[in-house]
Scaffold this active site. Sequence first.
Site, mmCIF file in Angstrom:
data_model
loop_
_atom_site.group_PDB
_atom_site.id
_atom_site.type_symbol
_atom_site.label_atom_id
_atom_site.label_comp_id
_atom_site.label_asym_id
_atom_site.label_seq_id
_atom_site.Cartn_x
_atom_site.Cartn_y
_atom_site.Cartn_z
ATOM 1 N N LYS A 4 -2.938 -3.115 1.289
ATOM 2 C CA LYS A 4 -3.235 -2.335 2.489
ATOM 3 C C LYS A 4 -4.672 -1.796 2.417
ATOM 4 O O LYS A 4 -5.431 -1.905 3.354
ATOM 5 C CB LYS A 4 -2.219 -1.194 2.603
ATOM 6 C CG LYS A 4 -2.416 -0.325 3.811
ATOM 7 C CD LYS A 4 -1.347 0.749 3.887
ATOM 8 C CE LYS A 4 -1.689 1.781 4.944
ATOM 9 N NZ LYS A 4 -0.740 2.881 4.995
ATOM 10 N N GLY B 276 2.940 1.536 2.417
ATOM 11 C CA GLY B 276 3.045 0.343 1.575
ATOM 12 C C GLY B 276 4.485 -0.042 1.287
ATOM 13 O O GLY B 276 4.881 -1.203 1.427
ATOM 14 N N ARG B 277 5.304 0.944 0.926
ATOM 15 C CA ARG B 277 6.690 0.634 0.526
ATOM 16 C C ARG B 277 7.591 0.329 1.720
ATOM 17 O O ARG B 277 8.761 0.024 1.550
ATOM 18 C CB ARG B 277 7.249 1.768 -0.326
ATOM 19 C CG ARG B 277 7.091 3.152 0.268
ATOM 20 C CD ARG B 277 7.350 4.249 -0.768
ATOM 21 N NE ARG B 277 7.112 5.594 -0.244
ATOM 22 C CZ ARG B 277 5.936 6.202 -0.235
ATOM 23 N NH1 ARG B 277 4.872 5.584 -0.698
ATOM 24 N NH2 ARG B 277 5.806 7.427 0.233
ATOM 25 N N LYS C 281 -4.671 7.293 -11.465
ATOM 26 C CA LYS C 281 -5.670 6.264 -11.142
ATOM 27 C C LYS C 281 -7.073 6.794 -11.449
ATOM 28 O O LYS C 281 -7.910 6.086 -12.003
ATOM 29 C CB LYS C 281 -5.618 5.905 -9.651
ATOM 30 C CG LYS C 281 -4.373 5.169 -9.210
ATOM 31 C CD LYS C 281 -4.477 4.813 -7.727
ATOM 32 C CE LYS C 281 -3.154 4.420 -7.134
ATOM 33 N NZ LYS C 281 -3.156 4.289 -5.690
ATOM 34 N N HIS D 245 27.663 -5.858 -19.254
ATOM 35 C CA HIS D 245 27.523 -6.208 -20.665
ATOM 36 C C HIS D 245 26.323 -5.507 -21.296
ATOM 37 O O HIS D 245 25.858 -5.916 -22.354
ATOM 38 C CB HIS D 245 27.411 -7.728 -20.814
ATOM 39 C CG HIS D 245 28.680 -8.408 -20.414
ATOM 40 N ND1 HIS D 245 29.697 -8.674 -21.315
ATOM 41 C CD2 HIS D 245 29.139 -8.816 -19.199
ATOM 42 C CE1 HIS D 245 30.712 -9.244 -20.682
ATOM 43 N NE2 HIS D 245 30.402 -9.335 -19.393
ATOM 44 N N GLU E 39 9.064 6.900 -4.873
ATOM 45 C CA GLU E 39 7.703 7.194 -4.400
ATOM 46 C C GLU E 39 7.777 8.001 -3.107
ATOM 47 O O GLU E 39 6.891 8.794 -2.798
ATOM 48 C CB GLU E 39 6.894 5.900 -4.199
ATOM 49 C CG GLU E 39 5.396 6.155 -4.131
ATOM 50 C CD GLU E 39 4.553 4.887 -4.162
ATOM 51 O OE1 GLU E 39 4.423 4.244 -3.109
ATOM 52 O OE2 GLU E 39 4.019 4.538 -5.229
ATOM 53 N N GLU F 9 -5.618 -2.922 -9.716
ATOM 54 C CA GLU F 9 -4.792 -4.010 -10.253
ATOM 55 C C GLU F 9 -4.974 -5.276 -9.411
ATOM 56 O O GLU F 9 -5.190 -6.370 -9.926
ATOM 57 C CB GLU F 9 -3.301 -3.617 -10.221
ATOM 58 C CG GLU F 9 -2.906 -2.481 -11.158
ATOM 59 C CD GLU F 9 -3.055 -1.102 -10.547
ATOM 60 O OE1 GLU F 9 -3.870 -0.931 -9.599
ATOM 61 O OE2 GLU F 9 -2.367 -0.174 -11.008
HETATM 62 O O1 F6P Z 1 1.407 3.050 -6.059
HETATM 63 C C1 F6P Z 1 0.598 3.621 -5.112
HETATM 64 C C2 F6P Z 1 0.365 2.720 -3.941
HETATM 65 O O2 F6P Z 1 -0.537 3.353 -3.101
HETATM 66 C C3 F6P Z 1 1.647 2.336 -3.192
HETATM 67 O O3 F6P Z 1 2.057 3.296 -2.302
HETATM 68 C C4 F6P Z 1 1.263 1.041 -2.582
HETATM 69 O O4 F6P Z 1 2.392 0.315 -2.166
HETATM 70 C C5 F6P Z 1 0.530 0.399 -3.741
HETATM 71 O O5 F6P Z 1 -0.193 1.465 -4.324
HETATM 72 C C6 F6P Z 1 -0.397 -0.722 -3.373
HETATM 73 O O6 F6P Z 1 -1.379 -0.314 -2.470
HETATM 74 P P1 F6P Z 1 -2.256 -1.360 -1.680
HETATM 75 O O7 F6P Z 1 -1.357 -2.143 -0.801
HETATM 76 O O8 F6P Z 1 -3.240 -0.545 -0.903
HETATM 77 O O9 F6P Z 1 -2.954 -2.246 -2.672
#
Ligand code: F6P
Length: 529
Positions: A203, A263-264, A491, A380, A349, A209
């Site tokens: 987003k 995002g979620r 972060k 199990h 979250e 990452e």
């Molecule tokens: O973990 C924090 C967060 O902001 C989530 O809410 C989101 O889904 C994820 O990082 C990834 O964010 P982006 O889609 O901006 O890379």
Amino acid sequence: MEPTRQGIWSALESHSRRLASVRMRDLFVADPDRFASFSASAAGLLLDYSRQHLDAAALAELHALCRAVDLRGAIEAMYRGEIINNTESRAVLHVALRQPAGARLGGEDVEAAVLAERQRMLRFAEGVRGGAIRGSGGAAFRTVINIGIGGSDLGPAMAVEALRQYTVGAPGVGFASNVDGCGLADLLADADPRSTLFIVASKTFTTQETMANAQQARAWLAAALGTDAVPSHFAAVSVNAPAMDAFGVHPDYRFAMWDWVGGRYSLWSSIGVSLAIAIGAAHFEALLAGAHAMDLHFRRAEPEHNLPVLMAVLGIWNINFQRLPTLAVLPYDSRLGRFPAFLQQLDMESNGKRVSRDGEPLAWETAPVVWGEAGNNAQHSFFQLLHQGTPRAALDLLLGARSSCGNEAQHELAIAHCLAQAEVFAAGQDGEGVPPHKVHPGGRPVSLLLFDRLDPRTLGALVALYEHKVYVQSVLWGINAFDQWGVELGKKVAQGVLEWLRDPDGERAAPPSLRGTLSALRSLRSAVD
Ligand code: F6P
């Protein structure tokens, strides 16, 4: 706590004390037809909550709590696009993403933008799936790698696995998320650059990452096919157009998102493009239709028959009044193996908060710790603790009536196991002649979620059900479910740690609490293999 709410809260405490001496099996003795009054269904899902440790009087009080906080008003506020995410000044309109034409959710402009972008994304997905959209050298795509994390990974990854039945003939879709790059490396080891498409799903397009993995993938592709090939092998989904420009994403291969999608909650947007490639446009639309059916139910049904509301109040009962801080989610379908991981982000979250919407510290517990595993594996693994251990958990058992892979004979076994567990969790085993180590105390609260078969429509309804449950709980707890400030500090600190790690003198600048660990890591990293 304001007085009406305080009164209801106290009444719920007394119900909890009263029911402490009533065993769950006694509830069935008192009302053998308990299933009829403690079950509800909608959008292809049936919720059997007859094994929850409460009775009609306690349930009525939970519904009184919904009225006291004006739950209905809060639901309407979301559908009307009001700024309910107050700390980020944003509306919350994931329901608008799964609307059909004419529903006008979010208003005319939102509807038009959503439908147009959905069609663009689905055309692209079909093009990739069917081989009309190809790599720079003319090869059809056989491998699609989604690079994203959190909401830009968990939903599509969970759904591609859940809907595997519908992926026949499609390119293989893999997911790379962690910053260490090893997940990506494993996928690249099996990929041919000529037939590999990357989707950078982010987003913000700033998540470290995702950006690190995307750069790595770009370098891998460019090393094999040259830099000019990059635009034919990278698609992206983001609100951040300048960052997509900088990365070199072709305008036809980029898809929009909006600030009003968290995002979620974004599986339904173009973040689902990897899923659409895997299952095809028609099945993606069926997923949206299933979610929309749940949205209609959630908005219209009376609280007493409203699945998300019922699941939410049962959760409140278990967390705040039965003192069960964890929720184990146990799907009796291997293909729902990633569903607990998806729910972890959705629930924790969203509602892992300690202050109210107005910033006041809360006097009550909030989100459950969500965990889980496919049911038989879990039997199990950790069911021993669930049956006889000292920690107790609330349990959601998910069960299809029919197999998701066509193996009805073995699915019958899964049904038997699931129902047997539900029974033993609730009723237990004790009495004359049962030695202590064989006693099962029972009284573990179980919700059973039944559906016909795991298909796109059912999965859409199931995810929307949990989304709305989370929102209802946030309203009952008085918190904002749609921000996530708790992930930001880590972060920021990671940036500092990176500098200390790279600087030979970094330990001196680091806080005392980190110096020893940094120094140990540095010597381990400098050791020659
Ligand atoms: O973990 C924090 C967060 O902001 C989530 O809410 C989101 O889904 C994820 O990082 C990834 O964010 P982006 O889609 O901006 O890379």
